[in-house]
Design a protein around this motif. Structure first.
Motif, PDB file in Angstrom:
ATOM      1  N   HIS A  27       0.829  -1.208   0.000  1.00 12.21           N
ATOM      2  CA  HIS A  27       0.000   0.000   0.000  1.00 12.21           C
ATOM      3  C   HIS A  27       0.862   1.257   0.000  1.00 12.21           C
ATOM      4  O   HIS A  27       0.577   2.220  -0.724  1.00 12.21           O
ATOM      5  CB  HIS A  27      -0.920   0.004   1.222  1.00 12.21           C
ATOM      6  CG  HIS A  27      -2.181  -0.784   1.032  1.00 12.21           C
ATOM      7  ND1 HIS A  27      -3.431  -0.221   1.093  1.00 12.21           N
ATOM      8  CD2 HIS A  27      -2.384  -2.090   0.779  1.00 12.21           C
ATOM      9  CE1 HIS A  27      -4.352  -1.145   0.899  1.00 12.21           C
ATOM     10  NE2 HIS A  27      -3.734  -2.298   0.701  1.00 12.21           N
ATOM     11  N   ARG A  58      -6.677  -7.845  -6.308  1.00  9.38           N
ATOM     12  CA  ARG A  58      -7.066  -6.427  -6.318  1.00  9.38           C
ATOM     13  C   ARG A  58      -6.159  -5.587  -7.212  1.00  9.38           C
ATOM     14  O   ARG A  58      -6.262  -4.361  -7.227  1.00  9.38           O
ATOM     15  CB  ARG A  58      -7.053  -5.888  -4.893  1.00  9.38           C
ATOM     16  CG  ARG A  58      -8.067  -6.579  -3.972  1.00  9.38           C
ATOM     17  CD  ARG A  58      -7.925  -6.125  -2.552  1.00  9.38           C
ATOM     18  NE  ARG A  58      -8.158  -4.690  -2.444  1.00  9.38           N
ATOM     19  CZ  ARG A  58      -7.751  -3.943  -1.423  1.00  9.38           C
ATOM     20  NH1 ARG A  58      -7.057  -4.499  -0.438  1.00  9.38           N
ATOM     21  NH2 ARG A  58      -8.020  -2.655  -1.394  1.00  9.38           N
ATOM     22  N   GLY A 106     -10.040   3.540   0.951  1.00  7.43           N
ATOM     23  CA  GLY A 106      -8.768   2.873   0.678  1.00  7.43           C
ATOM     24  C   GLY A 106      -7.593   3.796   0.473  1.00  7.43           C
ATOM     25  O   GLY A 106      -6.475   3.479   0.862  1.00  7.43           O
ATOM     26  N   ARG A 129      -8.463  -5.281   5.957  1.00  4.21           N
ATOM     27  CA  ARG A 129      -7.681  -5.331   4.714  1.00  4.21           C
ATOM     28  C   ARG A 129      -8.014  -4.160   3.778  1.00  4.21           C
ATOM     29  O   ARG A 129      -7.190  -3.783   2.937  1.00  4.21           O
ATOM     30  CB  ARG A 129      -7.925  -6.650   3.972  1.00  4.21           C
ATOM     31  CG  ARG A 129      -9.359  -6.885   3.578  1.00  4.21           C
ATOM     32  CD  ARG A 129      -9.550  -8.252   2.922  1.00  4.21           C
ATOM     33  NE  ARG A 129      -9.408  -8.226   1.492  1.00  4.21           N
ATOM     34  CZ  ARG A 129     -10.415  -8.005   0.651  1.00  4.21           C
ATOM     35  NH1 ARG A 129     -11.626  -7.752   1.099  1.00  4.21           N
ATOM     36  NH2 ARG A 129     -10.203  -8.029  -0.650  1.00  4.21           N
ATOM     37  N   LEU A 130      -9.209  -3.571   3.899  1.00  9.08           N
ATOM     38  CA  LEU A 130      -9.601  -2.481   3.009  1.00  9.08           C
ATOM     39  C   LEU A 130      -9.326  -1.108   3.614  1.00  9.08           C
ATOM     40  O   LEU A 130      -9.669  -0.092   3.021  1.00  9.08           O
ATOM     41  CB  LEU A 130     -11.095  -2.599   2.650  1.00  9.08           C
ATOM     42  CG  LEU A 130     -11.499  -3.878   1.911  1.00  9.08           C
ATOM     43  CD1 LEU A 130     -12.983  -3.836   1.553  1.00  9.08           C
ATOM     44  CD2 LEU A 130     -10.661  -4.079   0.655  1.00  9.08           C
ATOM     45  N   GLY A 181     -12.192  -0.002   6.738  1.00  9.98           N
ATOM     46  CA  GLY A 181     -12.407   0.665   5.468  1.00  9.98           C
ATOM     47  C   GLY A 181     -13.767   1.344   5.469  1.00  9.98           C
ATOM     48  O   GLY A 181     -14.693   0.925   6.164  1.00  9.98           O
ATOM     49  N   SER A 212     -17.496   4.370   1.096  1.00 12.01           N
ATOM     50  CA  SER A 212     -17.249   4.054  -0.316  1.00 12.01           C
ATOM     51  C   SER A 212     -18.513   4.167  -1.145  1.00 12.01           C
ATOM     52  O   SER A 212     -18.446   4.379  -2.357  1.00 12.01           O
ATOM     53  CB  SER A 212     -16.674   2.634  -0.430  1.00 12.01           C
ATOM     54  OG  SER A 212     -17.585   1.687   0.102  1.00 12.01           O
ATOM     55  N   ASP A 293     -12.240  -1.785  -6.687  1.00 10.68           N
ATOM     56  CA  ASP A 293     -11.078  -1.186  -6.024  1.00 10.68           C
ATOM     57  C   ASP A 293     -11.087   0.326  -6.097  1.00 10.68           C
ATOM     58  O   ASP A 293     -10.073   0.957  -6.415  1.00 10.68           O
ATOM     59  CB  ASP A 293      -9.772  -1.741  -6.606  1.00 10.68           C
ATOM     60  CG  ASP A 293      -9.515  -3.166  -6.170  1.00 10.68           C
ATOM     61  OD1 ASP A 293      -9.563  -3.412  -4.956  1.00 10.68           O
ATOM     62  OD2 ASP A 293      -9.288  -4.023  -7.036  1.00 10.68           O
ATOM     63  N   PRO A 321     -13.215  -5.871  -3.850  1.00 12.27           N
ATOM     64  CA  PRO A 321     -14.376  -5.064  -3.518  1.00 12.27           C
ATOM     65  C   PRO A 321     -14.845  -4.236  -4.716  1.00 12.27           C
ATOM     66  O   PRO A 321     -14.023  -3.629  -5.408  1.00 12.27           O
ATOM     67  CB  PRO A 321     -13.861  -4.151  -2.402  1.00 12.27           C
ATOM     68  CG  PRO A 321     -12.400  -3.993  -2.724  1.00 12.27           C
ATOM     69  CD  PRO A 321     -11.955  -5.311  -3.289  1.00 12.27           C
TER      70      PRO A 321
END
Length: 335
Positions: A27, A58, A106, A129-130, A181, A212, A293, A321
């Motif tokens: 990341h 991803r 993210g 993870r997000l 996330g 999101s 993503d 995602p």
């Protein structure tokens, strides 16, 4: 740990000897515009392999079994591989507490200032993870980092175990930051974590995040409302399809609502969702878009009609995602 490197955007970076926290490294490099490749070794443990598979799916990294270092601009051994987080004997605060931080979709750019302050103050970070994992470079040097990702059809940390972690560390007098996330209360199960803490007498703060559901469509050029097109929008989970016995949404009402429909976690059930909406009166030519993503360097999308969006998304290999937007607003903005 700060991973800022002197490199131009698009630089090819090779990571060797990845560890269980390799997602943080990837990341951080992706946020700097790097094209990341990771070498998977025979001795790589199962948890790290699951993380690498997720990063590959991803489009955040390419995973190989061997590579020539001369082909890359930067080669580094994953600096987090040998970094072992050890719990502090006691927290830096008089009383343990938990802060639920919504990290946004993210990108670290969409984390709130309040969220950043909480991360810098944390004794323990419990991360999804997000979440914007590159922001962990801003945490204190003695912070304990615990990853509790839920990879679709892969590695999974039960919610009950996450609740227990929050309680355990807070009761030990630590400031526990639960970094998620999006927003903790928009399909984030933040309410369950709140209740678990309160049941154990632990004070909880909430720092809302950019969801999101709103941010990703905007980044893809889609306003959820637009004058003359719609007077509102609805956000619905597509984790289970309309015909699934676990479904609680009234999809027939959604199809007649005249509102923009935003579907989260609906990739697998997208064909069933589209079919159900059409059966209940929605025009199959209604514009639709699927964005995978969102807010990440690997963001990609597809646009089609409601009748075709599932096939088009599958043909373009859009995987979770992902968010689907259905409504006339999909074509509201000019190119």
């Amino acid at each position: 740990m700060n991973l800022t490197l002197p490199m131009a955007p698009g630089a090819r970076v090779l990571i060797t000897r990845p560890g269980q926290r390799v997602a943080e490294t990837v990341h951080s490099l992706s946020d700097q515009g790097a094209q990341v490749t990771v070498v998977r070794l025979e001795e790589t443990d199962e948890l790290t392999l699951a993380v690498l598979d997720d990063l590959t799916g991803r489009r955040l990294a390419t995973v190989v079994e061997d590579a020539l270092s001369a082909e890359f601009d930067v080669v580094l051994r994953d600096p987090l591989t040998s970094l072992v987080s050890s719990p502090r004997a006691h927290g830096t605060h008089d009383r343990g507490r938990v802060t639920l931080v919504g990290g946004g979709p993210g990108s670290v750019d969409l984390l709130t200032v309040g969220g950043l302050r909480a991360i810098r103050d944390a004794d323990v970070l419990v991360c999804d993870r997000l979440a914007p994992l590159s922001v962990l470079a801003e945490a204190g040097p003695d912070v304990e980092v615990i990853h509790v990702g839920k990879i679709p059809r892969g590695a999974f940390t039960p919610q009950e175990s996450i609740n227990a972690l929050l309680v355990e560390h807070a009761l030990a007098g630590r400031h526990v930051v639960r970094l998620k996330g999006g927003d903790s209360y928009v399909f984030g199960r933040g309410g369950e974590e709140w209740n678990a803490c309160v049941a154990n007498g632990i004070p909880v703060d909430v720092i809302p995040g950019v969801t999101s559901a709103v941010a990703v469509p905007a980044l893809a050029g889609i306003p959820l409302t637009h004058r003359g097109m719609t007077q509102g929008f609805v956000v619905v989970s597509g984790h289970v399809g309309p015909q699934d016995e676990r479904n609680e949404a009234d999809w027939s009402a959604l199809g007649r609502s005249g509102l923009t429909i935003v579907v989260l976690m609906g990739v697998a059930a997208l064909a069933e969702i589209a079919e159900t909406l059409i059966e209940h009166g929605m025009d199959p030519s209604t514009p639709a878009a699927c964005i995978a993503d969102g807010a990440m360097p690997s963001q990609r999308s597809a646009r089609a009609t409601l009748g075709d969006i599932a096939d088009v998304a599958a043909a373009r290999d859009l995987t979770p995602p992902a968010i689907t937007v259905i409504g006339s607003v999909v074509s509201a903005l000019e190119d």
